[in-house]
Scaffold this motif. Structure first.
Motif, PDB file in Angstrom:
ATOM      1  N   GLY A 103      -2.522 -26.480  30.868  1.00 49.43           N
ATOM      2  CA  GLY A 103      -2.869 -25.165  30.333  1.00 49.43           C
ATOM      3  C   GLY A 103      -4.386 -25.019  30.283  1.00 49.43           C
ATOM      4  N   MET A 104      -4.837 -24.155  29.399  1.00 55.03           N
ATOM      5  CA  MET A 104      -6.271 -23.832  29.338  1.00 55.03           C
ATOM      6  C   MET A 104      -6.945 -24.536  28.171  1.00 55.03           C
ATOM      7  SD  MET A 104      -7.697 -19.991  29.010  1.00 55.03           S
ATOM      8  CE  MET A 104      -9.301 -19.814  28.266  1.00 55.03           C
ATOM      9  N   ARG A 105      -8.244 -24.790  28.306  1.00 59.22           N
ATOM     10  CA  ARG A 105      -8.994 -25.328  27.173  1.00 59.22           C
ATOM     11  C   ARG A 105      -9.148 -24.240  26.108  1.00 59.22           C
ATOM     12  NH1 ARG A 105     -14.044 -27.649  29.570  1.00 59.22           N
ATOM     13  NH2 ARG A 105     -14.803 -27.787  27.420  1.00 59.22           N
ATOM     14  N   LYS A 106      -9.388 -24.658  24.876  1.00 59.78           N
ATOM     15  CA  LYS A 106      -9.439 -23.682  23.789  1.00 59.78           C
ATOM     16  C   LYS A 106     -10.755 -22.901  23.784  1.00 59.78           C
ATOM     17  CE  LYS A 106      -8.488 -23.315  18.869  1.00 59.78           C
ATOM     18  NZ  LYS A 106      -8.402 -24.040  17.609  1.00 59.78           N
ATOM     19  N   ASP A 107     -11.852 -23.576  24.163  1.00 59.75           N
ATOM     20  CA  ASP A 107     -13.174 -22.926  24.103  1.00 59.75           C
ATOM     21  C   ASP A 107     -13.515 -22.272  25.439  1.00 59.75           C
ATOM     22  OD1 ASP A 107     -13.221 -25.532  25.180  1.00 59.75           O
ATOM     23  OD2 ASP A 107     -15.400 -25.635  24.959  1.00 59.75           O
ATOM     24  N   VAL A 108     -13.473 -20.953  25.452  1.00 58.96           N
ATOM     25  CA  VAL A 108     -13.837 -20.211  26.673  1.00 58.96           C
ATOM     26  C   VAL A 108     -15.271 -20.547  27.085  1.00 58.96           C
ATOM     27  CG1 VAL A 108     -14.222 -17.883  27.609  1.00 58.96           C
ATOM     28  CG2 VAL A 108     -12.193 -18.352  26.235  1.00 58.96           C
ATOM     29  N   SER A 109     -16.124 -20.835  26.093  1.00 60.14           N
ATOM     30  CA  SER A 109     -17.534 -21.138  26.395  1.00 60.14           C
ATOM     31  C   SER A 109     -17.661 -22.416  27.230  1.00 60.14           C
ATOM     32  CB  SER A 109     -18.330 -21.287  25.100  1.00 60.14           C
ATOM     33  OG  SER A 109     -17.782 -22.347  24.331  1.00 60.14           O
ATOM     34  N   GLY A 110     -16.629 -23.254  27.226  1.00 62.03           N
ATOM     35  CA  GLY A 110     -16.682 -24.493  28.001  1.00 62.03           C
ATOM     36  C   GLY A 110     -16.233 -24.332  29.446  1.00 62.03           C
ATOM     37  N   LEU A 111     -15.764 -23.142  29.813  1.00 59.64           N
ATOM     38  CA  LEU A 111     -15.355 -22.890  31.203  1.00 59.64           C
ATOM     39  C   LEU A 111     -16.582 -22.743  32.092  1.00 59.64           C
ATOM     40  CD1 LEU A 111     -12.646 -20.136  30.520  1.00 59.64           C
ATOM     41  CD2 LEU A 111     -12.184 -22.484  31.269  1.00 59.64           C
ATOM     42  N   THR A 112     -16.390 -22.854  33.382  1.00 60.63           N
ATOM     43  CA  THR A 112     -17.494 -22.566  34.310  1.00 60.63           C
ATOM     44  C   THR A 112     -17.749 -21.053  34.294  1.00 60.63           C
ATOM     45  OG1 THR A 112     -16.061 -22.211  36.211  1.00 60.63           O
ATOM     46  CG2 THR A 112     -16.790 -24.487  35.806  1.00 60.63           C
ATOM     47  N   PRO A 113     -18.955 -20.627  34.692  1.00 61.77           N
ATOM     48  CA  PRO A 113     -19.258 -19.187  34.646  1.00 61.77           C
ATOM     49  C   PRO A 113     -18.238 -18.332  35.388  1.00 61.77           C
ATOM     50  CG  PRO A 113     -21.261 -20.434  35.005  1.00 61.77           C
ATOM     51  CD  PRO A 113     -20.125 -21.429  35.066  1.00 61.77           C
ATOM     52  N   ALA A 114     -17.735 -18.816  36.518  1.00 56.43           N
ATOM     53  CA  ALA A 114     -16.786 -18.006  37.296  1.00 56.43           C
ATOM     54  C   ALA A 114     -15.514 -17.733  36.503  1.00 56.43           C
ATOM     55  CB  ALA A 114     -16.444 -18.719  38.601  1.00 56.43           C
ATOM     56  N   LEU A 122     -14.073 -13.879  33.809  1.00 56.91           N
ATOM     57  CA  LEU A 122     -12.789 -13.183  33.735  1.00 56.91           C
ATOM     58  C   LEU A 122     -12.484 -12.754  32.303  1.00 56.91           C
ATOM     59  CD1 LEU A 122     -10.799 -15.585  36.060  1.00 56.91           C
ATOM     60  CD2 LEU A 122     -11.360 -13.214  36.582  1.00 56.91           C
ATOM     61  N   PHE A 123     -13.011 -13.497  31.349  1.00 62.40           N
ATOM     62  CA  PHE A 123     -12.759 -13.166  29.949  1.00 62.40           C
ATOM     63  C   PHE A 123     -13.761 -12.138  29.442  1.00 62.40           C
ATOM     64  CE2 PHE A 123     -10.673 -17.125  30.681  1.00 62.40           C
ATOM     65  CZ  PHE A 123      -9.463 -16.960  30.023  1.00 62.40           C
ATOM     66  N   THR A 124     -15.028 -12.284  29.852  1.00 66.79           N
ATOM     67  CA  THR A 124     -16.028 -11.308  29.381  1.00 66.79           C
ATOM     68  C   THR A 124     -15.757  -9.942  30.004  1.00 66.79           C
ATOM     69  OG1 THR A 124     -17.505 -12.145  31.088  1.00 66.79           O
ATOM     70  CG2 THR A 124     -17.853 -12.977  28.875  1.00 66.79           C
ATOM     71  N   ALA A 125     -15.151  -9.923  31.197  1.00 68.42           N
ATOM     72  CA  ALA A 125     -14.820  -8.643  31.828  1.00 68.42           C
ATOM     73  C   ALA A 125     -13.561  -8.028  31.214  1.00 68.42           C
ATOM     74  CB  ALA A 125     -14.623  -8.846  33.328  1.00 68.42           C
ATOM     75  N   GLY A 126     -12.881  -8.779  30.354  1.00 72.24           N
ATOM     76  CA  GLY A 126     -11.710  -8.247  29.662  1.00 72.24           C
ATOM     77  C   GLY A 126     -10.438  -8.263  30.475  1.00 72.24           C
ATOM     78  N   GLU A 127     -10.467  -8.921  31.647  1.00 70.66           N
ATOM     79  CA  GLU A 127      -9.257  -8.941  32.473  1.00 70.66           C
ATOM     80  C   GLU A 127      -8.230  -9.928  31.918  1.00 70.66           C
ATOM     81  OE1 GLU A 127     -11.414  -9.620  36.023  1.00 70.66           O
ATOM     82  OE2 GLU A 127     -11.138  -7.586  36.725  1.00 70.66           O
ATOM     83  N   PHE A 128      -8.741 -10.955  31.250  1.00 70.51           N
ATOM     84  CA  PHE A 128      -7.871 -11.911  30.568  1.00 70.51           C
ATOM     85  C   PHE A 128      -8.190 -11.879  29.082  1.00 70.51           C
ATOM     86  CE2 PHE A 128      -7.847 -14.654  34.559  1.00 70.51           C
ATOM     87  CZ  PHE A 128      -6.512 -14.450  34.827  1.00 70.51           C
ATOM     88  N   VAL A 129      -7.177 -12.030  28.269  1.00 71.79           N
ATOM     89  CA  VAL A 129      -7.393 -12.279  26.848  1.00 71.79           C
ATOM     90  C   VAL A 129      -6.620 -13.536  26.508  1.00 71.79           C
ATOM     91  CG1 VAL A 129      -7.102 -11.412  24.505  1.00 71.79           C
ATOM     92  CG2 VAL A 129      -7.598  -9.813  26.371  1.00 71.79           C
TER      93      VAL A 129
END
Ligand SMILES: [Zn+2]
Length: 386
Positions: free
Chosen positions: A86-97, A101-108
């Motif tokens: 699954g996904m890591r809990k901290d979005v800030s730890g993802l790579t910029p790419a 997707l989260f800052t653009a609001g396409e994923f929540v």
């Protein structure tokens, strides 16, 4: 890199071997099994910027879909292996790419406890996870490898692109995913196994768990095939497809598991005949039984989440034989329809066949109350009155 084939003691089950349909797939007989436990890591709400990249058609007003993210714990005797995280809990730890997707609001994202926290809460120490297998290197499957000790191995598909961010600015993988641990690429060339046209390797060397080559969604995409009793299996489909409507219906499935009458009846007036058709369909009255192909197509638009939509379609065609067989339960990593119908870790899924869950799952996507129902325009009353 080490060999993927390691010979280990078999887990002996007490059920006698019988001739069964799995042998028609070329799967060798074995009494060795694994136990499969499902962890719901969180839900990823996908908005309309993403949906056309997953499937078509996209109907007016159908602009979001809740995609659960599953991780699977496989227990082979005392050995513990994870298939996806699954996904890591901290979005800030993802790579910029991925972060974009989260800052653009396409994923929540909605993650309360990541997979490691859930394992520990259920009494499984992360130190005991021998290996993590990624179905593929998308951020919603790769978790946070830094939470696993360096003794935990990582197994990935042969075509996985290991170019990390920032060398590749578009990459979802980063140095911390691989640093300090054994990383093994599955070598399908060393195996002579092919199941339903899919190359396979025998992961433990005893017939209890196979990895299959299912290209099309993302380079190096793997599917798992877990033998949970000597004659029944769970197919962990990763992101081979994202919606059950991309797999179903098909003629073999219709013959083996006919759509229940109550779903046929409700679908007749809820599935839009402006967007879906079949030989016995009439305007305003959709006929499921005469539909010979899946309702939804793999997206092939520019920006599709399928890197090779044609190959992805062929992989799903090959997986369809398992879907139509009573000995196999097909579960994808974001299976919306399985959300409430199967047990979660620490309970196992191994008894799925005896519990008869397949019959209840297969056609759930056509039930109008289901969260995966995307087959009629979602037009509000105020709009329709205008
Ligand atoms: Zn993916």
């Amino acid at each position: 890199m080490r060999s993927i084939l390691c010979l280990l003691p078999a887990t002996l089950a007490l059920v006698p071997l019988v001739s069964a349909s799995f042998q028609q797939f070329g799967i060798p007989a074995s009494r060795s099994t694994v136990s499969v436990k499902r962890i719901l890591v969180g839900n990823l709400t996908v908005h309309d910027g993403i949906l056309p990249g997953l499937f078509s058609p996209n109907l007016p007003g159908v602009d979001s879909l809740p995609l659960p993210m599953y991780a699977f714990l496989l227990e082979h005797g005392a050995q513990k292996v994870m298939f996806d995280l699954g996904m890591r809990k901290d979005v800030s730890g993802l790579t910029p790419a991925a972060r974009e997707l989260f800052t653009a609001g396409e994923f929540v994202e909605g993650i309360k406890m990541d997979v490691v926290a859930q394992l520990e809460a259920g009494g499984v120490s992360v130190k005991d996870i021998e290996t993590v297998i990624w179905s593929h290197a998308h951020f919603d499957h790769t978790g946070d490898m830094t939470k696993f000790p360096n003794s935990t191995n990582l197994v990935i598909g042969p075509e996985t692109n290991m170019t990390i961010y920032p060398a590749d600015p578009s990459s979802y993988v980063q140095a911390s995913d691989f640093a300090g641990r054994n990383v093994t690429k599955v070598d399908f060339a060393k195996s002579n196994l092919t199941f339903s046209g899919l190359k396979a390797v025998d992961y433990f060397g005893d017939g209890s768990f196979y990895l299959m080559d299912t290209p099309g969604h993302f380079p190096g995409h793997l599917t798992g095939l877990a033998r949970v009793t000597p004659t029944s299996f769970i197919l962990l489909g990763g992101d081979s497809f994202h919606h059950d409507g991309q797999m179903r219906p098909r003629p073999a499935l219709q013959a083996a598991f006919p759509c229940p009458a109550h779903i046929r009846e409700s679908a007749s007036h809820t599935i839009s005949t402006d967007y879906f058709w079949s030989p016995d369909t009439r305007p305003g009255s959709f006929d499921v039984r005469s539909r010979a192909s899946p309702l939804l197509a793999i997206s092939d638009i520019p920006g599709s989440f399928y890197s090779d939509p044609v190959q992805a379609g062929v992989s799903v065609d090959k997986l369809a034989a398992f879907d139509a067989d009573e000995d196999f339960l097909v579960l994808i990593a974001h299976d919306i329809d399985a959300l409430g119908t199967l047990p979660y870790f620490p309970e196992a899924l191994d008894g799925w066949k005896a519990a008869g869950v397949k019959e209840g799952l297969l056609w759930h996507f056509l039930e109008v109350g289901s969260e995966s129902f995307v087959f009629r325009p979602n037009v509000s009353e105020s709009n329709s009155a205008e």
